[in-house]
Design an enzyme around this catalytic site. Sequence first.
Site, PDB file in Angstrom:
ATOM      1  N   HIS A   8      -0.649  -0.800   5.711  1.00  0.00           N
ATOM      2  CA  HIS A   8      -2.020  -1.427   6.017  1.00  0.00           C
ATOM      3  C   HIS A   8      -1.815  -2.996   5.521  1.00  0.00           C
ATOM      4  O   HIS A   8      -1.343  -3.241   4.664  1.00  0.00           O
ATOM      5  CB  HIS A   8      -3.136  -0.664   5.367  1.00  0.00           C
ATOM      6  CG  HIS A   8      -3.201  -0.560   4.106  1.00  0.00           C
ATOM      7  ND1 HIS A   8      -4.008  -1.654   3.392  1.00  0.00           N
ATOM      8  CD2 HIS A   8      -2.933   0.338   3.141  1.00  0.00           C
ATOM      9  CE1 HIS A   8      -4.002  -1.089   2.101  1.00  0.00           C
ATOM     10  NE2 HIS A   8      -3.343  -0.111   2.215  1.00  0.00           N
ATOM     11  N   ASP A  36      -4.910  -4.799   5.786  1.00  0.00           N
ATOM     12  CA  ASP A  36      -6.485  -5.191   4.961  1.00  0.00           C
ATOM     13  C   ASP A  36      -6.372  -4.879   3.518  1.00  0.00           C
ATOM     14  O   ASP A  36      -5.322  -4.261   3.053  1.00  0.00           O
ATOM     15  CB  ASP A  36      -7.139  -4.523   5.861  1.00  0.00           C
ATOM     16  CG  ASP A  36      -7.430  -2.973   5.494  1.00  0.00           C
ATOM     17  OD1 ASP A  36      -6.291  -2.459   5.422  1.00  0.00           O
ATOM     18  OD2 ASP A  36      -8.493  -2.250   5.218  1.00  0.00           O
ATOM     19  N   ASP A  71      -0.864  -3.506  -2.759  1.00  0.00           N
ATOM     20  CA  ASP A  71      -1.556  -2.874  -2.059  1.00  0.00           C
ATOM     21  C   ASP A  71      -2.199  -3.342  -0.659  1.00  0.00           C
ATOM     22  O   ASP A  71      -3.480  -4.026  -0.782  1.00  0.00           O
ATOM     23  CB  ASP A  71      -2.872  -2.264  -2.610  1.00  0.00           C
ATOM     24  CG  ASP A  71      -3.631  -0.961  -1.962  1.00  0.00           C
ATOM     25  OD1 ASP A  71      -3.211  -0.677  -0.988  1.00  0.00           O
ATOM     26  OD2 ASP A  71      -4.700  -0.711  -2.459  1.00  0.00           O
ATOM     27  N   GLU A  76      -7.530   0.036   6.371  1.00  0.00           N
ATOM     28  CA  GLU A  76      -7.372   1.395   5.404  1.00  0.00           C
ATOM     29  C   GLU A  76      -8.373   1.262   4.222  1.00  0.00           C
ATOM     30  O   GLU A  76      -8.754   2.272   3.738  1.00  0.00           O
ATOM     31  CB  GLU A  76      -5.786   1.241   4.670  1.00  0.00           C
ATOM     32  CG  GLU A  76      -5.255   2.596   4.263  1.00  0.00           C
ATOM     33  CD  GLU A  76      -5.517   2.781   2.901  1.00  0.00           C
ATOM     34  OE1 GLU A  76      -5.615   3.746   2.309  1.00  0.00           O
ATOM     35  OE2 GLU A  76      -5.906   1.571   2.226  1.00  0.00           O
ATOM     36  N   ASP A 126       2.794   3.379   0.301  1.00  0.00           N
ATOM     37  CA  ASP A 126       1.237   2.857  -0.049  1.00  0.00           C
ATOM     38  C   ASP A 126       1.159   3.546  -1.273  1.00  0.00           C
ATOM     39  O   ASP A 126      -0.542   3.697  -1.364  1.00  0.00           O
ATOM     40  CB  ASP A 126       0.572   3.247   1.318  1.00  0.00           C
ATOM     41  CG  ASP A 126      -0.904   2.636   0.772  1.00  0.00           C
ATOM     42  OD1 ASP A 126      -1.134   1.566   0.182  1.00  0.00           O
ATOM     43  OD2 ASP A 126      -1.920   2.885   1.516  1.00  0.00           O
ATOM     44  N   THR A 184     -41.163   9.309 -18.079  1.00  0.00           N
ATOM     45  CA  THR A 184     -41.402  10.649 -18.215  1.00  0.00           C
ATOM     46  C   THR A 184     -41.721  11.305 -17.171  1.00  0.00           C
ATOM     47  O   THR A 184     -42.888  11.785 -16.625  1.00  0.00           O
ATOM     48  CB  THR A 184     -42.817  10.812 -19.205  1.00  0.00           C
ATOM     49  OG1 THR A 184     -43.595   9.926 -18.736  1.00  0.00           O
ATOM     50  CG2 THR A 184     -42.466  10.304 -20.780  1.00  0.00           C
ATOM     51  N   ARG A 205     -10.809  19.334  -5.638  1.00  0.00           N
ATOM     52  CA  ARG A 205      -9.544  18.937  -5.670  1.00  0.00           C
ATOM     53  C   ARG A 205      -8.902  20.215  -5.062  1.00  0.00           C
ATOM     54  O   ARG A 205      -8.813  20.924  -5.891  1.00  0.00           O
ATOM     55  CB  ARG A 205      -9.095  17.962  -6.453  1.00  0.00           C
ATOM     56  CG  ARG A 205      -9.660  16.675  -6.718  1.00  0.00           C
ATOM     57  CD  ARG A 205      -9.199  15.682  -5.801  1.00  0.00           C
ATOM     58  NE  ARG A 205     -10.280  14.562  -5.986  1.00  0.00           N
ATOM     59  CZ  ARG A 205     -10.379  13.446  -5.296  1.00  0.00           C
ATOM     60  NH1 ARG A 205      -9.307  13.322  -4.034  1.00  0.00           N
ATOM     61  NH2 ARG A 205     -11.032  12.434  -5.233  1.00  0.00           N
ATOM     62  N   SER A 265      -5.760  11.753  -2.415  1.00  0.00           N
ATOM     63  CA  SER A 265      -5.652  11.736  -1.044  1.00  0.00           C
ATOM     64  C   SER A 265      -5.236  10.665  -0.544  1.00  0.00           C
ATOM     65  O   SER A 265      -5.773   9.265  -0.921  1.00  0.00           O
ATOM     66  CB  SER A 265      -6.809  12.313  -0.520  1.00  0.00           C
ATOM     67  OG  SER A 265      -7.691  13.639  -1.197  1.00  0.00           O
TER      68      SER A 265
END
Lengths: 477, 477
Positions: free
Chosen positions: A98, A100, A132, A166, A195, A330, A343, A417
């Site tokens: 990617h 971006d 990245d 991304e 990546d 309170t 996960r 992920s």
Amino acid sequence: MAPQLEPFFKQVDESSESFIDRLRKAVAIPSISAQDENRKDVFRMAQFLADELTALGAEVEQRPLGKQPGKEHLDLPPVVVARYGNDKNKKTILVYGHYDVQPAQKEDGWATEPFELTIDEKGRMYGRGSTDDKGPVLGWINVIEAHRKAGVELPVNLLCCFEGMEEYGSEGLDDFIQAEAKKYFKDTDAVCISDNYWLGTEKPCLTYGLRGCNYYSVSVSGPAQDLHSGVFGGSAHEPMTDLVTVLSKLVDPQGNILIPGLMDLVAPVTEDEKSLYGNISYTMENLHESLGSETGIHPNKERTLMARWRYPSLSIHGIEGAYSAPGAKTVIPAKVIGKFSIRTVPNMESEDVNKLVFDHIKAEFAKLNSKNKLDVWLQHDGKWWVASPKHWNFSAASKAVQQVFGVEPDMTREGGSIPVTLTFEQATGKNVLLLPMGSSTDAAHSANEKLDRRNYIEGTKLLGAYLHYVAEEPATQ
Amino acid sequence: MAPQLEPFFKQVDESSESFIDRLRKAVAIPSISAQDENRKDVFRMAQFLADELTALGAEVEQRPLGKQPGKEHLDLPPVVVARYGNDKNKKTILVYGHYDVQPAQKEDGWATEPFELTIDEKGRMYGRGSTDDKGPVLGWINVIEAHRKAGVELPVNLLCCFEGMEEYGSEGLDDFIQAEAKKYFKDTDAVCISDNYWLGTEKPCLTYGLRGCNYYSVSVSGPAQDLHSGVFGGSAHEPMTDLVTVLSKLVDPQGNILIPGLMDLVAPVTEDEKSLYGNISYTMENLHESLGSETGIHPNKERTLMARWRYPSLSIHGIEGAYSAPGAKTVIPAKVIGKFSIRTVPNMESEDVNKLVFDHIKAEFAKLNSKNKLDVWLQHDGKWWVASPKHWNFSAASKAVQQVFGVEPDMTREGGSIPVTLTFEQATGKNVLLLPMGSSTDAAHSANEKLDRRNYIEGTKLLGAYLHYVAEEPATQ
């Protein structure tokens, strides 16, 4: 038999300054996908990639993805697809990256200007997107260029798929991949994604698994509005008391998930799998360094890595609707929403997990005899992914690592992920390899993101060598 | 023997329009103590009271309290003190009220302009400060005026203490009261505070008790920074898991406090005390109406009121440092701070409560075998207060209620705190009576705050009648 890679490697070394200059130009384009005002820069970055690839003789297209959902005044950045080589006798490798980047401002704690590539005496190349994911994306372009300059034929057909959203949820990409799987990507033999990151700083790795994530909300509500704890404390059921009690039944402080039946869904560890953990270049000191504290749960490397990669975990992220500011108030909050996620790993199917979670929470709430109302729902889910690390796609990458770095790579999984991985696998039906270029200290998403010169230049050699070893593998699925 | 109150009552009725006009002028001054830009209005309101009292022949002083701590560019509003009458043969009653108000903006949901007194066809007089606490403060001024106009001598010496920072922590007031107890307030025989509300809308009450409040923070910290739940979930101790587990050990969903020894500190219920609850004008429907739901814990009025007034309660208010926004974020918070408070009652001493709380929390945390770090501390405390409802100060007020409203007042306590009550009791050593003017539907602190015309006018009669009955009481402590 090892391919003859010397002329290619030599050319990469000779071209290294121009490759770094290519990265400098790319970093200078603030292609931040999350900020409306930078959308033009994301498009500029797409054009930059398209120009570079075209100049090297690739067939390039910028595929529009339409308007951005929820922000219809913005066009989504295009997917830059490219084909280099169209020889039926060669394998075809689809590579993804990617172009971006995450937002970055000097004030966030950057020591240098985030959009000016700045190289220190140790060869650390600082700049937003360096690792990245502009470095890896340009790695593939560098591979093509070095082959051309060295007069070495690229041993495979290369298909590129570079996206520009991304860092903002990959809007539109899944549909695009599904649609093109039997069209633009139809002759793909294997997929390679660069990546992610090495586990440490010295030893490359190949990544063959990712955990999935099921994210839940559980709400408890009672009174029609927030109450004063002096006036109503003791006489009304408090949603926060109920919620805290329910949340305490999900996971224990040792990380054991308390939801009955959940662990039964987890695939047992095989002897074969066990053997993968012992040699991995990782220590408890690495864990403590990344935590900034010695608060790891497990006593050794193997159990730590298995907890992170191949067992599920449950984290409680926070509570919406309760008092969260500094100081004292309170209040009895009228409605509170707990957020937690699990996960997931093989063979946990999302629907099975949901049922166990919902049943358990409702049963625990029923035990409370509270007159409040509880609700629990799934916010979103994403499936785990595990590939076979014995596939020729991985064997080829492993040989390339040994050729370039002189070591066997760590075979790793990741606890987080990368949803596009599973999309590519499902859409193409082919093996997907995660072949990282950067190291664990690169600070992706943080201030002072960097890519080491060594990782970039040797990483370019690695990507090229991988293509050569791939070409030599028997063409089985 | 009942005093001859007819001329006074008649005069109050005759002057009622001018009394309402007085309230209109007071409401028009936006004396919001929490907003810097309104500080001048708070001073203007002090001057208004001083002028009114002076015009009626009282000796008035505006006592400065210095600069506002933490906001040294602001002067604290003065305490307006006044003396009306100085007859050694009469009792001296010290009355307290406040002339500052909560913030209010039309956009907050007001149906009328908050700083324009607006009276509807049912005699509901809407305006910020109408009931909290300008109406009651002006009630005392109305009493003086009506006596003068009716030619009736005020039967006691009246000392006024009106502050301008009540809605912002009563900055500086405690020290002032302590300092003046043996000076300006030295001949005080009893204290009367009109700054709370009837339990319902029909029947006046006299309030003889308040709960205290001990407010705690409990923090759990581990990693040096927030972590990604994908990367670290399952391999590191999570502060949020530990905190939720500890918080679940404080109170159960039926409101029972789980801290060992804490309930042993609570004074047992006496038969005498029990007899006070049965006749109180309150129903479970009242509770459900104020909750906006049927989520009360107890099955009947008596247990509900006792839970609110004379038993402690523990409320969990929220968590600082965790994810509290809508949506989803896969964070493992590095440090989380739980906030909870205990409403205290006789005979719970703050130090004893603290020790039990700290010991229990540390013991529960130790059971978790977590490598994270826990800390627990008291944010602030305020003591409970209970006066004898048999004191002549209360007897006099009870007779006044019967004279004006034709009913015996409810003898109530409150679940919340009015810290100045205890300060007056401790500084003067005299009995303190809470004698409310407004009703439970007045919406103090909310949009559409109001005071009913009946409560204001009959309330003025009540305050005056109270002074007459006080004068008749035998002058015992």
